[in-house]
Design an enzyme around this catalytic site. Structure first.
Site, PDB file in Angstrom:
ATOM      1  N   ASP A  36       0.843  -1.198   0.000  1.00  0.00           N
ATOM      2  CA  ASP A  36       0.000   0.000   0.000  1.00  0.00           C
ATOM      3  C   ASP A  36       0.880   1.250   0.000  1.00  0.00           C
ATOM      4  O   ASP A  36       0.565   2.248  -0.624  1.00  0.00           O
ATOM      5  CB  ASP A  36      -0.893   0.037   1.246  1.00  0.00           C
ATOM      6  N   GLU A 116     -24.778 -17.716 -14.673  1.00  0.00           N
ATOM      7  CA  GLU A 116     -24.002 -16.761 -13.870  1.00  0.00           C
ATOM      8  C   GLU A 116     -24.718 -16.543 -12.558  1.00  0.00           C
ATOM      9  O   GLU A 116     -25.931 -16.731 -12.474  1.00  0.00           O
ATOM     10  CB  GLU A 116     -23.938 -15.406 -14.600  1.00  0.00           C
ATOM     11  N   LYS A 118     -26.578 -14.446  -9.862  1.00  0.00           N
ATOM     12  CA  LYS A 118     -27.379 -13.223  -9.921  1.00  0.00           C
ATOM     13  C   LYS A 118     -27.019 -12.378  -8.705  1.00  0.00           C
ATOM     14  O   LYS A 118     -27.400 -12.674  -7.577  1.00  0.00           O
ATOM     15  CB  LYS A 118     -28.860 -13.565  -9.916  1.00  0.00           C
ATOM     16  N   ASP A 120     -26.989  -9.462  -6.120  1.00  0.00           N
ATOM     17  CA  ASP A 120     -28.057  -8.607  -5.601  1.00  0.00           C
ATOM     18  C   ASP A 120     -27.546  -7.183  -5.405  1.00  0.00           C
ATOM     19  O   ASP A 120     -27.082  -6.817  -4.335  1.00  0.00           O
ATOM     20  CB  ASP A 120     -28.569  -9.198  -4.284  1.00  0.00           C
ATOM     21  N   TYR A 232     -21.419  -8.210 -16.759  1.00  0.00           N
ATOM     22  CA  TYR A 232     -21.922  -9.453 -17.328  1.00  0.00           C
ATOM     23  C   TYR A 232     -22.479  -9.339 -18.729  1.00  0.00           C
ATOM     24  O   TYR A 232     -23.057 -10.295 -19.240  1.00  0.00           O
ATOM     25  CB  TYR A 232     -22.994 -10.067 -16.424  1.00  0.00           C
ATOM     26  N   LYS A 319     -34.621 -18.003  -9.089  1.00  0.00           N
ATOM     27  CA  LYS A 319     -34.544 -17.375  -7.768  1.00  0.00           C
ATOM     28  C   LYS A 319     -34.394 -18.443  -6.702  1.00  0.00           C
ATOM     29  O   LYS A 319     -35.153 -19.407  -6.686  1.00  0.00           O
ATOM     30  CB  LYS A 319     -35.836 -16.607  -7.498  1.00  0.00           C
ATOM     31  N   CYS A 413     -32.163  -4.724  34.303  1.00  0.00           N
ATOM     32  CA  CYS A 413     -31.142  -5.486  33.583  1.00  0.00           C
ATOM     33  C   CYS A 413     -31.170  -6.959  34.018  1.00  0.00           C
ATOM     34  O   CYS A 413     -31.073  -7.248  35.217  1.00  0.00           O
ATOM     35  CB  CYS A 413     -29.763  -4.892  33.857  1.00  0.00           C
ATOM     36  N   CYS A 416     -27.482  -7.533  35.872  1.00  0.00           N
ATOM     37  CA  CYS A 416     -27.082  -6.897  37.128  1.00  0.00           C
ATOM     38  C   CYS A 416     -28.262  -6.342  37.927  1.00  0.00           C
ATOM     39  O   CYS A 416     -28.089  -5.891  39.055  1.00  0.00           O
ATOM     40  CB  CYS A 416     -26.062  -5.786  36.864  1.00  0.00           C
ATOM     41  N   CYS A 431     -28.697  -0.939  29.521  1.00  0.00           N
ATOM     42  CA  CYS A 431     -28.275  -1.029  30.913  1.00  0.00           C
ATOM     43  C   CYS A 431     -27.114  -0.051  31.050  1.00  0.00           C
ATOM     44  O   CYS A 431     -26.153  -0.118  30.300  1.00  0.00           O
ATOM     45  CB  CYS A 431     -27.788  -2.443  31.257  1.00  0.00           C
ATOM     46  N   CYS A 436     -21.818  -3.458  35.328  1.00  0.00           N
ATOM     47  CA  CYS A 436     -22.645  -4.625  35.011  1.00  0.00           C
ATOM     48  C   CYS A 436     -21.725  -5.730  34.488  1.00  0.00           C
ATOM     49  O   CYS A 436     -20.959  -5.507  33.548  1.00  0.00           O
ATOM     50  CB  CYS A 436     -23.667  -4.259  33.944  1.00  0.00           C
TER      51      CYS A 436
HETATM   52  S1  IVH Z   1     -28.360 -10.109 -17.312  1.00  0.00           S
HETATM   53  C1  IVH Z   1     -31.291  -9.144 -20.558  1.00  0.00           C
HETATM   54  N1  IVH Z   1     -26.741 -11.103 -15.519  1.00  0.00           N
HETATM   55  O1  IVH Z   1     -30.799  -8.950 -12.404  1.00  0.00           O
HETATM   56  C2  IVH Z   1     -30.267  -9.456 -19.557  1.00  0.00           C
HETATM   57  N2  IVH Z   1     -28.448  -9.634 -14.791  1.00  0.00           N
HETATM   58  O2  IVH Z   1     -33.799  -9.250 -13.262  1.00  0.00           O
HETATM   59  C3  IVH Z   1     -30.507  -8.749 -18.282  1.00  0.00           C
HETATM   60  N3  IVH Z   1     -28.431  -9.162 -12.385  1.00  0.00           N
HETATM   61  O3  IVH Z   1     -31.573  -5.949 -14.022  1.00  0.00           O
HETATM   62  C4  IVH Z   1     -29.529  -8.821 -17.238  1.00  0.00           C
HETATM   63  N4  IVH Z   1     -26.690 -10.414 -11.886  1.00  0.00           N
HETATM   64  O4  IVH Z   1     -29.751  -5.951 -12.243  1.00  0.00           O
HETATM   65  C5  IVH Z   1     -27.794 -10.307 -15.747  1.00  0.00           C
HETATM   66  N5  IVH Z   1     -25.211 -12.033 -14.031  1.00  0.00           N
HETATM   67  C6  IVH Z   1     -26.250 -11.237 -14.261  1.00  0.00           C
HETATM   68  C7  IVH Z   1     -26.902 -10.527 -13.222  1.00  0.00           C
HETATM   69  C8  IVH Z   1     -28.011  -9.732 -13.533  1.00  0.00           C
HETATM   70  C9  IVH Z   1     -27.617  -9.595 -11.412  1.00  0.00           C
HETATM   71  C10 IVH Z   1     -29.600  -8.276 -12.172  1.00  0.00           C
HETATM   72  C11 IVH Z   1     -29.647  -7.073 -13.086  1.00  0.00           C
HETATM   73  C12 IVH Z   1     -30.927  -7.173 -13.872  1.00  0.00           C
HETATM   74  C13 IVH Z   1     -31.740  -8.098 -13.024  1.00  0.00           C
HETATM   75  C14 IVH Z   1     -32.654  -8.891 -13.916  1.00  0.00           C
END
Ligand code: IVH
Length: 675
Positions: A36, A116, A118, A120, A232, A319, A413, A416, A431, A436
């Protein structure tokens, strides 16, 4: 340009390449090559050269990642290709049905998919023209997003420049790269810890934290909250690409951060395997995922399939199930944390959930209990979400015994027995007894810790031992240990040398500056930053103790919760007695004179522009002059700082052009130490 200037320009360019390469190694590859310190040296050198030669600054320099301009509003960006969302599937049958639809529409026996994780987070689009990051935008409604370029540039894993000619198969001079901006679980927890310390509202989850951060108007704050990205999706108007798999490989090759867990699946069965694999392991990652995205690999086939309404027909998301189980709440117990916060915990009839047996779940606080009407002997749905600690999602009132009664908060508490404190405007219950037993060890450990009094040799294990043996009942007792030297030397495994070392470390700690002492006291919401501000503002402990809540709130960054907590701490008799003892032992209760440097701005010139959040221009000017600087009206190359607030106009523009350092009110106050 003369030869010397030419040399400087080359040097600047070399440094930029070098720094971006190290950014890549560190933030994308997770395998840094230099320390660093070495990195900081390179960075400082570049900053200096750019300051001296502002004509060479470009928006793509690594120094410009943390822009100084406040974004007044996010301008709309119309997406060249609409940003679609995905249809969801929830089980094997739906995935088979998706595959069947795809195969029938294409008239083929087998389709290969790329799977891939997904992520969040929030989707963003990065537009690169001739290898340079031009614009970064949010998804918005899919057609129009918002321009968040300054905020995205703070993400070190986003390349500001790419070597697009590296790939000769395609013309990549204009590309759109889509990805997900997210916050790691670790960073999310760090930010929430800090927010709790300042008495601010907590973010519910990493996704909200990332989205709140991306919408901030000050990229400097964005830069402090370490966001990250996985990309992606690659698009271009100029090219027809071959496959999603090849595109991911290309994105990696260009230096983008692609999540490494993607897979090319031959047929739908491998897709199912991948989904099952990650559903099991979702908690092993340092970022949250909520499913799997499944994409037809061939781009020609993707085009043939096209889109319906808002989602493509060639991709779908799977999902993960929120994993839950129903069990009985045997008891609701109240736990006392090391800071005195009293929290409810549900003791459960043990139940097996996602690989482990669960017998306790957090209920967060009394508000949560009231809101969900959680009672002892209720049947409850327990879920393990993205996080590890299981929680009670809801109870089933219809399954309740008729004599069941709503849960009441404790009045004393549970450890204590002292009466508990319920602040009006907070959900916590506390507390406040510094002795305590639930808090003794924690508060002494904190007192002695590195960031506080920094007493070497007085770590967790020793504190615990000394408390158990009765040598320590509160942190003031630390300074009495020397009267027990002989007894300490008799403790097993504790030679006379180590006792002497410890005692001299304790004596030495009396030299810690006032702000450290203040932090060490462990006042709720007073972290090291807040302690610094209070120490500078009030100068000594008596002034701080006598300050009213209103006076406390006048200090920068001190809100009502902190003010109240400080006031309350200093009205507690037991605390006052401990503080008196510390005073008598000779701890520093005031700031040292040389700490104040009244002329910190000597020879420096400031230009004020825009409206500052908490002070008038005259007040700012008075402060500048108080510390030896001068406020001038127009910006030139010789200006040292431009102090910019809301609606800053042409002066700010000029400062940017000239490469003059631009600071916010917060930074200004930081410079003068929150005075
Ligand atoms: S592809 C048409 N790949 O999920 C292709 N989306 O419900 C659309 N997301 O809006 C997206 N990981 O925010 C893709 N590996 C991934 C993803 C991904 C997360 C999210 C993205 C998208 C939502 C789709």
């Amino acid at each position: 340009m003369n030869a010397a200037k030419e040399e400087i320009k080359k040097e600047i360019e070399r440094l930029r390449k070098e720094i971006e390469r190290h950014n890549y190694l560190y933030y994308v590859k997770n395998s840094p090559e230099i320390s660093d310190y070495e990195y900081d040296m390179l960075y400082k050198r570049l900053e200096q050269l750019e300051r001296e030669n502002p004509e060479f600054i470009t928006p793509y320099s690594p120094t410009q990642r943390v822009g100084s301009d406040l974004t007044k509003e996010f301008k709309p960006v119309i997406h060249k290709f609409p940003m679609l969302s995905l249809a969801n599937t929830y089980n094997r049958e739906e995935l088979y049905a998706f595959d069947k639809r795809v195969r029938e529409a294409l008239g083929v026996e087998r389709v290969d998919y790329v799977t891939e994780l997904k992520i969040d987070g929030l989707s963003v689009e990065l537009y690169y023209k001739n290898g340079l990051l031009e614009t970064a935008s949010t998804r918005g409604d899919g057609i129009t997003g918002e321009d968040i370029t300054p905020n995205i540039k703070t993400i070190r894993s986003v390349p500001l420049a790419i070597d697009y000619k590296k790939i000769d198969k395609y013309d990549l001079s204009e590309i759109y790269v889509r990805g997900e901006v997210f916050m790691s679980k670790k960073e999310f927890e760090r930010i929430n810890r800090e927010r709790a310390e300042r008495g601010e509202k907590l973010f519910a989850n990493p996704r909200n934290s990332a989205s709140g951060t991306l919408k901030l108007q000050d990229p400097r704050i964005v830069a402090q909250r370490k966001l990250d990205i996985f990309v992606y999706y690659l698009l271009s108007e100029k090219e027809k690409f071959h496959s999603q798999y090849e595109n991911l490989k290309m994105l990696e090759e260009l230096g983008f951060k692609v999540n490494p867990n993607y897979r090319l699946c031959i047929g739908i069965d491998e897709v199912l395997e991948y989904c099952a694999y990650w559903e099991e392991r979702r908690n092993s990652l340092d970022y949250e995922i909520d499913g799997v995205v499944i994409k037809v690999n061939s781009i020609a086939w993707q085009e043939k399939l096209g889109a319906v309404a808002k989602s493509p027909r060639w991709a779908v998301s799977y999902k993960f199930k929120a994993v839950g189980a129903i069990t009985k709440i045997n008891k609701i117990v109240w736990q006392v944390g090391r800071t005195g916060v009293v929290t409810p915990v549900a003791e459960l009839e043990p139940v097996f959930l996602m690989g482990s047996t669960i017998s306790r779940a957090t209920l967060h606080n009394y508000d949560e209990i009231k809101r969900k009407d959680i009672r002892e002997n209720d049947y409850a749905l327990i879920e393990k979400g993205g996080d590890v600690i299981p929680k009670v999602v809801k109870v089933f009132p219809e399954k309740r015994e008729p004599n069941s009664k709503p849960t009441q908060p404790p009045t004393h508490c549970p450890v204590c027995g002292s009466p508990l404190y319920f602040p009006d405007d907070e959900v916590g219950i506390y507390c406040e007894n510094p002795e305590c037993p639930a808090q003794i060890k924690g508060s002494i450990e904190h007192f002695a810790s590195r960031g506080a009094m920094d007493i070497e040799g007085l770590g967790e294990a020793i504190v615990s031992l000394f408390v158990d043996l009765g040598f320590l009942k509160n942190y003031a007792d630390i300074y009495e240990l020397k009267n027990h030297a002989d007894e300490l030397k008799k403790i097993e495994g504790f030679g006379s040398k180590s006792v002497e070392n410890l005692l001299s470390a304790i004596e030495e700690s009396k030299n810690r500056p006032f702000e450290k002492v203040l932090y060490a006291l462990g006042i709720r919401y007073v972290g090291d930053g807040t302690a610094k501000i209070l120490a500078k503002r009030f100068g000594n402990l008596d002034a701080l103790m006598n300050a009213s809540e209103e006076e406390l709130e006048q200090a920068p960054n001190i809100g009502p919760s902190i003010a109240k907590s400080v006031k309350r701490f200093f009205t507690n008799e037991k605390n006052l007695r401990i503080i008196e003892r510390l005073r008598n032992y000779g701890l520093k209760f005031e700031i040292e004179k040389q700490e104040e440097n009244p002329n910190i701005f000597e020879g420096k010139s400031f230009v004020l522009t825009g409206t500052l959040p908490s002070m008038t221009r005259d007040e700012a000017k008075a402060l500048i002059e108080k510390y030896g600087g001068k406020a001038v009206s127009s910006v030139s190359k010789k200006t040292d700082f431009v102090l910019a607030g809301e609606k800053a106009g042409s002066k700010l523009e000029k400062a940017k052009k000239l490469g003059v350092k631009i600071i916010s009110e917060d930074e200004f106050l930081e410079m003068i130490g929150g005075k």
